[in-house]
Design a protein around this motif. Structure first.
Motif, mmCIF file in Angstrom:
data_model
loop_
_atom_site.group_PDB
_atom_site.id
_atom_site.type_symbol
_atom_site.label_atom_id
_atom_site.label_comp_id
_atom_site.label_asym_id
_atom_site.label_seq_id
_atom_site.Cartn_x
_atom_site.Cartn_y
_atom_site.Cartn_z
ATOM 1 N N PRO A 189 73.010 43.948 42.837
ATOM 2 C CA PRO A 189 72.540 42.913 41.907
ATOM 3 C C PRO A 189 73.655 41.917 41.598
ATOM 4 O O PRO A 189 74.824 42.297 41.483
ATOM 5 C CB PRO A 189 72.140 43.713 40.668
ATOM 6 N N TYR A 240 73.948 31.327 46.824
ATOM 7 C CA TYR A 240 72.912 31.944 45.981
ATOM 8 C C TYR A 240 71.617 32.127 46.767
ATOM 9 O O TYR A 240 71.010 33.209 46.758
ATOM 10 C CB TYR A 240 72.676 31.083 44.744
ATOM 11 N N HIS A 241 71.176 31.087 47.452
ATOM 12 C CA HIS A 241 69.925 31.182 48.215
ATOM 13 C C HIS A 241 69.993 32.274 49.282
ATOM 14 O O HIS A 241 69.005 32.970 49.547
ATOM 15 C CB HIS A 241 69.618 29.850 48.899
ATOM 16 N N TYR A 281 71.918 34.944 49.337
ATOM 17 C CA TYR A 281 72.358 36.263 48.867
ATOM 18 C C TYR A 281 71.273 37.308 49.116
ATOM 19 O O TYR A 281 70.089 37.076 48.851
ATOM 20 C CB TYR A 281 72.711 36.200 47.378
ATOM 21 N N TRP A 302 74.656 40.948 30.652
ATOM 22 C CA TRP A 302 74.023 41.328 31.918
ATOM 23 C C TRP A 302 74.578 42.641 32.440
ATOM 24 O O TRP A 302 73.821 43.537 32.849
ATOM 25 C CB TRP A 302 74.244 40.194 32.922
ATOM 26 N N THR A 337 73.878 43.485 48.926
ATOM 27 C CA THR A 337 72.638 43.996 48.346
ATOM 28 C C THR A 337 72.754 44.345 46.868
ATOM 29 O O THR A 337 71.742 44.609 46.228
ATOM 30 C CB THR A 337 72.163 45.248 49.106
ATOM 31 N N LEU A 351 72.961 46.444 32.991
ATOM 32 C CA LEU A 351 72.892 47.012 34.334
ATOM 33 C C LEU A 351 73.670 48.318 34.475
ATOM 34 O O LEU A 351 73.174 49.296 35.040
ATOM 35 C CB LEU A 351 73.433 45.987 35.338
ATOM 36 N N GLY A 411 70.725 40.449 47.828
ATOM 37 C CA GLY A 411 70.241 41.368 46.810
ATOM 38 C C GLY A 411 69.505 40.655 45.691
ATOM 39 O O GLY A 411 69.299 39.442 45.723
ATOM 40 N N GLU A 412 69.095 41.435 44.672
ATOM 41 C CA GLU A 412 68.507 40.840 43.475
ATOM 42 C C GLU A 412 69.552 39.935 42.818
ATOM 43 O O GLU A 412 70.749 40.257 42.804
ATOM 44 C CB GLU A 412 68.061 41.928 42.500
ATOM 45 N N LYS A 413 69.111 38.810 42.246
ATOM 46 C CA LYS A 413 70.085 37.843 41.764
ATOM 47 C C LYS A 413 69.530 37.053 40.593
ATOM 48 O O LYS A 413 68.316 36.832 40.476
ATOM 49 C CB LYS A 413 70.485 36.891 42.888
ATOM 50 N N GLU A 414 70.450 36.655 39.722
ATOM 51 C CA GLU A 414 70.152 35.751 38.620
ATOM 52 C C GLU A 414 71.173 34.631 38.649
ATOM 53 O O GLU A 414 72.263 34.779 39.224
ATOM 54 C CB GLU A 414 70.201 36.475 37.275
#
Length: 324
Positions: A262, A283-284, A286, A314, A260, A318, A288-291
């Motif tokens: 970032p 990535y798909h 994951y 980044w 969860t 954060l 939590g929030e993601k970049e």
């Protein structure tokens, strides 16, 4: 270099169903609770450098077994720091104490974990993996103990990695609420696994991650460790489902929905070692929030120094590096 995997558009659309063991959570809860490790030990090291303080680290890992590492601290930092815990690429040990200074130079505490059995330099001190593995294992680490999740090499390595993240939070120079995990290739897969298994992680930066959608990696990787599974199954033709079941317990894409924190991912579209489609699956999935940063014309080297600057910007935004 030709495209060896899916196109970028196809990678965005590629969302396969993965085989998730019914007892996955119970397996890892039992693994991580199997022993009560003692505290980490830190011995100062005289590197001759004046802007960074370095410590020789020993953390009780899987089974309480000693795992080596380095801790770098900015020499004149005040107060608890954000910390970056770094896991290493396949076949690499912790190296010499002056090799990795980027994060300390940026004001972060930086804890580097040796990979058991993979270190090569006697001068740096390496971590042994004392566990035997059955005859018939091919050279490398991916098929060690691969017939059973209980004996799988990566069960031990992931446990070591979780213990390092916990050790970072317990260090007096570190703000326990600002510990990030990162790594390239194998290290990226470990960082994802740790983020999934340790809710105390505040951020994760997986870079061209290994150990994601392992079955597909074995099918399409042009070079690198996934080929060890191919060589193993050439010898043991009747063990395919058994092997992939074991590897599903340590597959970072299987574990990824449980994370969860970032995340900042990187993927290289010409990567022949960790095919981009496999990284996109992690990535798909994951949680939590993601970049994501995509390096369209790079092989397994990915973004290298350019991506390191992306990570720094980044993470500064954060967490920040120094006292809050």
């Amino acid at each position: 270099m030709p495209l060896t995997d899916l196109t970028l558009a196809d990678c965005w659309a590629y969302r396969p169903d993965l085989d998730v063991p019914a007892d996955l959570d119970a397996f890892w809860a039992r693994t991580l609770a199997a022993d009560e490790p003692g505290p980490a030990a830190y011995e100062p090291v005289d590197t001759g450098l004046v802007q960074v303080r370095t410590f020789d680290v020993t953390v009780p890992g899987y089974g309480g077994e000693p795992v080596r590492g380095w801790l770098h601290l900015p020499a004149n930092a005040d107060g608890p720091l954000s910390c970056v815990v770094e896991y290493l690429g396949y076949g690499r040990g912790r190296g010499l104490p002056h090799e990795k200074l980027f994060w300390a130079a940026a004001g972060y505490a930086h804890l580097i974990m040796d990979s058991r059995g993979q270190g090569w330099s006697a001068a740096s001190g390496s971590t042994a993996d004392p566990h035997p593995y059955p005859a018939g294992t091919v050279p490398g680490f991916l098929t060690r103990g691969v017939t059973d999740p209980e004996t799988c090499y990566y069960r031990r390595l992931i446990t070591d990695a979780v213990r390092f993240a916990r050790a970072a939070r317990e260090h007096p120079a570190v703000d326990a609420d600002r510990v990030a995990v990162t790594g390239i290739s194998q290290g990226g897969g470990l960082a994802l696994a740790v983020a999934a298994l340790d809710p105390g992680v505040a951020a994760v930066m997986p870079d061209v991650p290994f150990l994601c959608d392992i079955r597909r990696g074995v099918q399409v990787a042009g070079r690198g460790p996934y080929g060890e599974v191919t060589e193993y199954l050439k010898l043991h033709r009747d063990r395919g489902e058994q092997v992939f079941r074991t590897l599903s317990y340590v597959d970072a894409a299987v574990l990824a929905p449980r994370a969860t924190a970032p995340a900042l991912f990187s993927i290289a579209m010409l990567d022949q070692v960790c095919p981009p489609s496999t990284c996109f699956v992690a990535y798909h999935r994951y949680g939590g929030e993601k970049e994501l940063r995509v390096y369209e014309f790079n092989d397994h080297e990915g973004g290298e120094a350019a991506h390191q600057l992306e990570q720094l910007a980044w993470l500064n935004k954060l967490l920040g590096s120094g006292t809050r």
